[in-house]
Design a protein around this motif. Sequence first.
Motif, PDB file in Angstrom:
ATOM      1  N   MET A 108       0.833  -1.210   0.000  1.00 50.29           N
ATOM      2  CA  MET A 108       0.000   0.000   0.000  1.00 50.29           C
ATOM      3  C   MET A 108       0.868   1.261   0.000  1.00 50.29           C
ATOM      4  SD  MET A 108      -1.150  -0.125   3.990  1.00 50.29           S
ATOM      5  CE  MET A 108       0.125  -0.068   5.284  1.00 50.29           C
ATOM      6  N   VAL A 109       2.050   1.180   0.622  1.00 51.06           N
ATOM      7  CA  VAL A 109       2.948   2.339   0.700  1.00 51.06           C
ATOM      8  C   VAL A 109       3.418   2.734  -0.700  1.00 51.06           C
ATOM      9  CG1 VAL A 109       5.112   3.216   1.664  1.00 51.06           C
ATOM     10  CG2 VAL A 109       3.670   1.697   3.025  1.00 51.06           C
ATOM     11  N   CYS A 110       3.598   1.762  -1.580  1.00 50.26           N
ATOM     12  CA  CYS A 110       4.046   2.046  -2.942  1.00 50.26           C
ATOM     13  C   CYS A 110       3.031   2.923  -3.666  1.00 50.26           C
ATOM     14  CB  CYS A 110       4.250   0.746  -3.722  1.00 50.26           C
ATOM     15  SG  CYS A 110       5.336  -0.463  -2.941  1.00 50.26           S
ATOM     16  N   GLY A 111       1.743   2.587  -3.512  1.00 53.30           N
ATOM     17  CA  GLY A 111       0.708   3.369  -4.158  1.00 53.30           C
ATOM     18  C   GLY A 111       0.686   4.802  -3.663  1.00 53.30           C
ATOM     19  N   TRP A 112       0.773   4.971  -2.348  1.00 52.42           N
ATOM     20  CA  TRP A 112       0.787   6.314  -1.765  1.00 52.42           C
ATOM     21  C   TRP A 112       2.012   7.106  -2.221  1.00 52.42           C
ATOM     22  CZ3 TRP A 112       4.726   7.629   1.767  1.00 52.42           C
ATOM     23  CH2 TRP A 112       4.637   8.920   2.295  1.00 52.42           C
ATOM     24  N   ALA A 113       3.190   6.492  -2.147  1.00 53.37           N
ATOM     25  CA  ALA A 113       4.420   7.187  -2.507  1.00 53.37           C
ATOM     26  C   ALA A 113       4.416   7.582  -3.984  1.00 53.37           C
ATOM     27  CB  ALA A 113       5.633   6.311  -2.195  1.00 53.37           C
ATOM     28  N   GLY A 114       3.845   6.725  -4.827  1.00 52.55           N
ATOM     29  CA  GLY A 114       3.778   7.060  -6.237  1.00 52.55           C
ATOM     30  C   GLY A 114       2.749   8.131  -6.533  1.00 52.55           C
ATOM     31  N   SER A 115       1.544   7.934  -6.048  1.00 48.82           N
ATOM     32  CA  SER A 115       0.456   8.853  -6.377  1.00 48.82           C
ATOM     33  C   SER A 115       0.685  10.251  -5.827  1.00 48.82           C
ATOM     34  CB  SER A 115      -0.870   8.300  -5.846  1.00 48.82           C
ATOM     35  OG  SER A 115      -1.248   7.136  -6.546  1.00 48.82           O
ATOM     36  N   SER A 262      -5.529  10.596  -3.612  1.00 46.89           N
ATOM     37  CA  SER A 262      -5.262  10.023  -4.919  1.00 46.89           C
ATOM     38  C   SER A 262      -5.606   8.540  -4.907  1.00 46.89           C
ATOM     39  CB  SER A 262      -3.800  10.260  -5.315  1.00 46.89           C
ATOM     40  OG  SER A 262      -3.600   9.992  -6.690  1.00 46.89           O
ATOM     41  N   TRP A 263      -5.230   7.850  -5.955  1.00 44.55           N
ATOM     42  CA  TRP A 263      -5.623   6.451  -6.089  1.00 44.55           C
ATOM     43  C   TRP A 263      -4.610   5.685  -6.934  1.00 44.55           C
ATOM     44  CZ3 TRP A 263      -7.918  10.626  -8.404  1.00 44.55           C
ATOM     45  CH2 TRP A 263      -7.838  10.698  -9.805  1.00 44.55           C
ATOM     46  N   SER A 264      -4.658   4.375  -6.805  1.00 45.06           N
ATOM     47  CA  SER A 264      -3.834   3.488  -7.623  1.00 45.06           C
ATOM     48  C   SER A 264      -4.542   2.147  -7.716  1.00 45.06           C
ATOM     49  CB  SER A 264      -2.424   3.338  -7.037  1.00 45.06           C
ATOM     50  OG  SER A 264      -2.471   2.901  -5.692  1.00 45.06           O
ATOM     51  N   GLY A 265      -4.049   1.287  -8.587  1.00 46.66           N
ATOM     52  CA  GLY A 265      -4.683  -0.012  -8.803  1.00 46.66           C
ATOM     53  C   GLY A 265      -5.624   0.026  -9.990  1.00 46.66           C
ATOM     54  N   GLY A 266      -5.811  -1.112 -10.618  1.00 48.20           N
ATOM     55  CA  GLY A 266      -6.556  -1.185 -11.865  1.00 48.20           C
ATOM     56  C   GLY A 266      -8.000  -0.762 -11.795  1.00 48.20           C
ATOM     57  N   PRO A 293      -2.963  10.679  -9.969  1.00 44.56           N
ATOM     58  CA  PRO A 293      -1.711  10.016  -9.587  1.00 44.56           C
ATOM     59  C   PRO A 293      -0.515  10.596 -10.338  1.00 44.56           C
ATOM     60  CG  PRO A 293      -3.440   8.406  -9.971  1.00 44.56           C
ATOM     61  CD  PRO A 293      -3.991   9.719 -10.421  1.00 44.56           C
ATOM     62  N   ARG A 294       0.545  10.936  -9.583  1.00 45.34           N
ATOM     63  CA  ARG A 294       1.734  11.522 -10.201  1.00 45.34           C
ATOM     64  C   ARG A 294       2.612  10.445 -10.843  1.00 45.34           C
ATOM     65  NH1 ARG A 294       3.198  15.352  -4.946  1.00 45.34           N
ATOM     66  NH2 ARG A 294       1.329  16.665  -5.073  1.00 45.34           N
ATOM     67  N   HIS A 295       2.729   9.320 -10.165  1.00 43.93           N
ATOM     68  CA  HIS A 295       3.589   8.241 -10.650  1.00 43.93           C
ATOM     69  C   HIS A 295       2.909   6.904 -10.379  1.00 43.93           C
ATOM     70  CE1 HIS A 295       6.756  11.269 -10.795  1.00 43.93           C
ATOM     71  NE2 HIS A 295       6.579  11.509  -9.511  1.00 43.93           N
ATOM     72  N   ALA A 296       3.380   5.876 -11.054  1.00 42.57           N
ATOM     73  CA  ALA A 296       2.910   4.517 -10.811  1.00 42.57           C
ATOM     74  C   ALA A 296       3.495   3.999  -9.496  1.00 42.57           C
ATOM     75  CB  ALA A 296       3.328   3.608 -11.964  1.00 42.57           C
ATOM     76  N   PRO A 297       2.838   3.000  -8.887  1.00 42.29           N
ATOM     77  CA  PRO A 297       3.312   2.469  -7.601  1.00 42.29           C
ATOM     78  C   PRO A 297       4.740   1.943  -7.629  1.00 42.29           C
ATOM     79  CG  PRO A 297       1.070   1.772  -7.983  1.00 42.29           C
ATOM     80  CD  PRO A 297       1.534   2.430  -9.258  1.00 42.29           C
ATOM     81  N   GLY A 298       5.149   1.308  -8.734  1.00 43.24           N
ATOM     82  CA  GLY A 298       6.521   0.792  -8.804  1.00 43.24           C
ATOM     83  C   GLY A 298       7.543   1.908  -8.674  1.00 43.24           C
ATOM     84  N   TYR A 299       7.294   3.000  -9.377  1.00 44.88           N
ATOM     85  CA  TYR A 299       8.191   4.151  -9.267  1.00 44.88           C
ATOM     86  C   TYR A 299       8.083   4.747  -7.866  1.00 44.88           C
ATOM     87  CZ  TYR A 299      10.592   8.507 -10.454  1.00 44.88           C
ATOM     88  OH  TYR A 299      11.476   9.560 -10.481  1.00 44.88           O
TER      89      TYR A 299
END
Length: 318
Positions: A108-115, A262-266, A293-299
């Motif tokens: 979940m942290v990846c989504g937050w950090a990216g978005s 913000s949000w992430s995930g399909g 979202p500013r960036h994807a979760p991987g980034y």
Amino acid sequence: MIVRPYFLGVDGGGTKTEFVCIDAVGSVVARAVTGTTYHLEVGLDEAVIRLEQGIAAICAELGITPAGFGYVFFGLPAYGEDSAIDPQLNAACGRLLGHDRYVSGNDMVCGWAGSLGAEDGINIVAGTGSIGYGEYQGRGARIGGWGEIFGDEGSAYWIAIQGLALFSRMSDGRAPKSLLHGIIIDALALREDLDLCQRIMGPTAMGRGQIAALAGLVSRAAAEGDDAAHDILRSAARELAALAIGLRAVLRFPDGVRVPLSWSGGVLSKEPLVRDAFAAQIEGTGIFELIEPRHAPGYGAALYARKLASIRNNTGRS
């Protein structure tokens, strides 16, 4: 002090695991993808093997060993939810790297950090599962993410299960048949409606990710005008909005502050019917500021690794 210019982020998920490596200025220098590292589905040993494969692929692309990573963040599905497995998984990450410049956490942290670029605010993840994570003035908190058995509301898995449940009611007359009924029959090549039980729960039962993929059938039916399917997607949006509202309270954002959200995930990124309904719910509250979202979760995972390295360096550790 030894300068190690690479920062690796690992974004685990219910379907795949992405490895993104950036340099000191944030440019992506290597990427890799392996299968899911959701240990509840594939087991601890297999999850570790997939982490090893991803790290090896990144190292091969850059021509380095794991010692070349300045810091690594492992964002792993279900991490933090099992006091027996978590230490084993964390220790395995250390063995794969051969050093202690890493942190293991939940994906979940990846989504937050990216978005949100790792800045204060809330991110709602709606992929195979669902969960919310946010930070405010150095405090972090999560909400949801209780798993597919009794949680993960609004996720792809949840949408799929609602669709399958509706199919069962339509099949035996508890609900009028709609487009969704025929779409499921065709997609799963069912000769009889009850064959669904074997397809979902039989000897060759579908895995979590395969079931979650059936959410696309609900989306297709809704897009073709199926009101019952559309109701499922609207319900998903309400559940996801509830996560945001609840997390805002948990993080104790002051009254009157419009919290970046913000949000992430399909589900939210690729399903406009859910995203639009979610946005309407959120905007109606007047207490959030929706942020694309500013960036994807991987980034985001890689950005977070770089941030952790900075914190570590500022505390005087080598």
